[in-house]
Design a protein around this motif. Structure first.
Motif, short mmCIF file in Angstrom:
data_model
loop_
_atom_site.label_atom_id
_atom_site.label_comp_id
_atom_site.label_asym_id
_atom_site.label_seq_id
_atom_site.Cartn_x
_atom_site.Cartn_y
_atom_site.Cartn_z
N GLY A 120 -5.71 -0.90 -5.79
CA GLY A 120 -4.28 -0.78 -5.54
C GLY A 120 -3.51 -0.20 -6.71
O GLY A 120 -2.37 -0.60 -6.99
N ILE A 121 -4.11 0.78 -7.39
CA ILE A 121 -3.49 1.31 -8.61
C ILE A 121 -2.19 2.06 -8.32
O ILE A 121 -1.21 1.93 -9.05
CB ILE A 121 -4.49 2.20 -9.37
CG1 ILE A 121 -5.64 1.34 -9.91
CG2 ILE A 121 -3.80 2.94 -10.52
CD1 ILE A 121 -6.70 2.11 -10.65
N ALA A 160 -13.29 -8.33 -9.20
CA ALA A 160 -14.17 -7.70 -8.20
C ALA A 160 -15.64 -7.74 -8.60
O ALA A 160 -16.50 -7.31 -7.82
CB ALA A 160 -13.74 -6.26 -7.96
N GLY A 161 -15.92 -8.21 -9.81
CA GLY A 161 -17.32 -8.35 -10.21
C GLY A 161 -17.74 -7.57 -11.43
O GLY A 161 -18.91 -7.64 -11.83
N LEU A 188 -21.06 4.39 -3.70
CA LEU A 188 -20.02 4.46 -2.66
C LEU A 188 -20.11 3.27 -1.71
O LEU A 188 -19.08 2.67 -1.36
CB LEU A 188 -20.15 5.77 -1.89
CG LEU A 188 -19.06 6.04 -0.83
CD1 LEU A 188 -17.68 6.07 -1.48
CD2 LEU A 188 -19.35 7.35 -0.10
N ASP A 189 -21.33 2.91 -1.33
CA ASP A 189 -21.49 1.75 -0.43
C ASP A 189 -21.01 0.48 -1.11
O ASP A 189 -20.37 -0.37 -0.46
CB ASP A 189 -22.96 1.61 -0.01
CG ASP A 189 -23.43 2.72 0.91
OD1 ASP A 189 -22.56 3.39 1.48
OD2 ASP A 189 -24.65 2.90 1.05
N ALA A 190 -21.30 0.33 -2.41
CA ALA A 190 -20.89 -0.88 -3.11
C ALA A 190 -19.37 -0.96 -3.24
O ALA A 190 -18.77 -2.03 -3.05
CB ALA A 190 -21.55 -0.92 -4.50
N PRO A 208 -12.94 -5.74 -1.04
CA PRO A 208 -11.78 -5.89 -0.14
C PRO A 208 -10.60 -5.04 -0.61
O PRO A 208 -10.39 -4.86 -1.81
CB PRO A 208 -11.46 -7.38 -0.25
CG PRO A 208 -12.00 -7.79 -1.59
CD PRO A 208 -13.24 -6.94 -1.81
N ALA A 209 -9.87 -4.52 0.34
CA ALA A 209 -8.66 -3.74 0.01
C ALA A 209 -7.56 -4.69 -0.43
O ALA A 209 -7.50 -5.84 0.01
CB ALA A 209 -8.22 -2.92 1.21
#
Length: 440
Positions: free
Chosen positions: A44-45, A137-138, A430-432, A437-438
């Motif tokens: 959400g930058i 996010a990890g 890309l998959d990761a 979550p948005a």
């Protein structure tokens, strides 16, 4: 995977027969920017910048700061190191995969020139929140100790019309930013642009306070270790860090006091380091500098070269850590790894400071570091077990990929080159990122 020779198109009989036309609207020169654009969307930058950066009413360039910052970030990731270079994002259909309208270089220049010191601090808030979100996010250190290296560098400029640029200790014309880097990932945790003539320690105490507050807000509650060279020796800062429970390992200058302490170390206390080249000798010993450990490393040459340089050369650092002396020495010397991050920054947008205005260049510095981190974060999230890549390798492997954008049955597809050597890494990342979550 074995490919049939029929998969490879037959080339022209002569390169002189190849015509060149710049008219393909669906081509994208840096299709790998989809990775960075997707991650910036998940964090959400754009909305964060719109909420945080307010340049004022009727100020030229003040509208829609989010898409302007992202235009700069994505251009920097594509290799742009000047405002005019941002035009690379307007070629073909590149803007379609970025998730925002690409702003013209003239608009971006006007935007940067509208910044004051306070507005740069607003960008700091964006940086702060972005770090917290990506760690959540990890990509954070988790329960592990957070080792932070602090250093400064000269950002060289050319021309006398750069406001705030001056000659410092290297006798190069430029600025003198101070930065803090997370050692294991190479992401920049904090940066502050300073005038070229600024002393190395100028603003360092406040910088460290802001740094510790930032990593706490980002969610890290574990052990923190700060490492720095002799330019940041400050005994008052030692006491402050120790009182806050922060471990430190900071070089000290060989002043008369330090030399006297070294001379008082008995010869029997010096421990020879076994793993050292045969052409030299290295030994370690420690004593006390007030309440701190003073660990000293001395080296000298052996053989024919020793006739020219027969004396011991000493290197000392102060620490409040309780780890064994040899471990402490090895870890302190690893502080030099921050130079690799500085090299990366200078190989990206900080190769230049494009504006004649100081605060515009300070804003450029923060945005450049945000771009640097975004590049680091895509591999931290997508390939967490992979060793840290240089910015140049990341651009070559993951970002600067040509592609053609197609649409069929309401489905958009990026058609990238067959047999791309790093296609598995790209799709894994890309998959990761798409599983994150948005932001609401």
């Amino acid at each position: 995977m074995v490919h049939d020779a029929a998969d490879v198109p037959v080339g022209p009989a002569s390169l002189d027969s190849v015509g060149v036309v710049f008219d393909e609207q669906r081509l994208i020169s840096d299709a790998g920017l989809l990775l960075a654009a997707t991650l910036s969307d998940r964090l959400g930058i754009e909305e964060l910048v719109n909420e945080s950066v307010w340049l004022g009413y009727r100020v030229p360039g003040a509208a829609l700061p989010g898409r302007k910052v992202l235009s700069l970030v994505h251009g920097m990731l594509a290799g742009a190191d000047s405002i005019d270079d941002m035009n690379v994002l307007r070629a073909g259909s590149t803007g379609v995969i970025l998730g925002h309208r690409v702003m013209a270089p003239s608009t971006l220049g006007t935007f940067l020139r509208a910044f004051t010191f306070g507005h740069v601090r607003q960008l700091d808030h964006v940086f702060d929140q972005s770090l917290a979100r990506v760690w959540e996010a990890g990509a954070g250190p988790g329960e592990l100790p957070l080792v932070i290296d602090i250093d400064s560098f000269i950002g060289e400029v050319h021309g006398d019309d750069k406001q705030g640029a001056s000659y410092g200790y290297t006798r190069q014309l430029g600025y003198h930013p101070i930065l803090a880097v997370r050692t294991d990932t190479g992401e920049v945790l904090h940066i502050r642009n300073r005038k070229g003539k600024a002393n190395t320690q100028r603003g360092a105490a406040r910088f460290v306070d802001e740094l510790l507050a930032r990593v706490a807000r980002a969610g890290h509650a574990g052990k923190i270790v700060i490492r720095a060279d002799t330019g940041f020796e400050n005994h008052k800062q030692f006491k402050t860090l120790d009182a806050r429970g922060v471990e430190f390992s900071i070089g000290v200058k060989l002043s008369k006091t330090i030399r006297a302490l070294i001379e008082q170390i008995p010869e029997t206390d010096w421990v020879t380091i076994a793993e050292y080249p045969d052409t030299g000798q290295a030994q370690l010993a420690e004593t006390k500098l007030g309440t701190w450990r003073l660990i000293v490393r001395r080296t000298r040459l052996l053989g024919a070269q020793a006739e020219l340089f027969p004396d011991w050369r000493h290197h000392a650092f102060a620490t409040n850590r309780t780890i064994p002396m040899l471990t402490a020495d090895i870890d302190h010397r690893d502080h030099a790894s921050i130079e690799l991050v500085i090299r990366d920054l200078k190989d990206q947008a900080l190769a230049h400071f494009p504006s004649g205005q100081y605060h515009a260049n300070s804003a450029w510095t923060v945005i450049a570091v945000l771009a640097h981190n975004l590049g680091r974060w895509i591999t931290q999230i997508g390939l967490p077990d992979r060793s840290v890549q240089t910015a140049r390798s990341r651009r070559r492997h993951l970002l600067q990929i040509p592609a053609r954008l197609t649409r069929a049955s309401r489905t958009w597809t990026l058609r990238m080159p067959a047999r791309w050597p790093w296609q598995h890494d790209f799709t894994t990342i890309l998959d990761a990122i798409r599983t994150l979550p948005a932001r609401a």
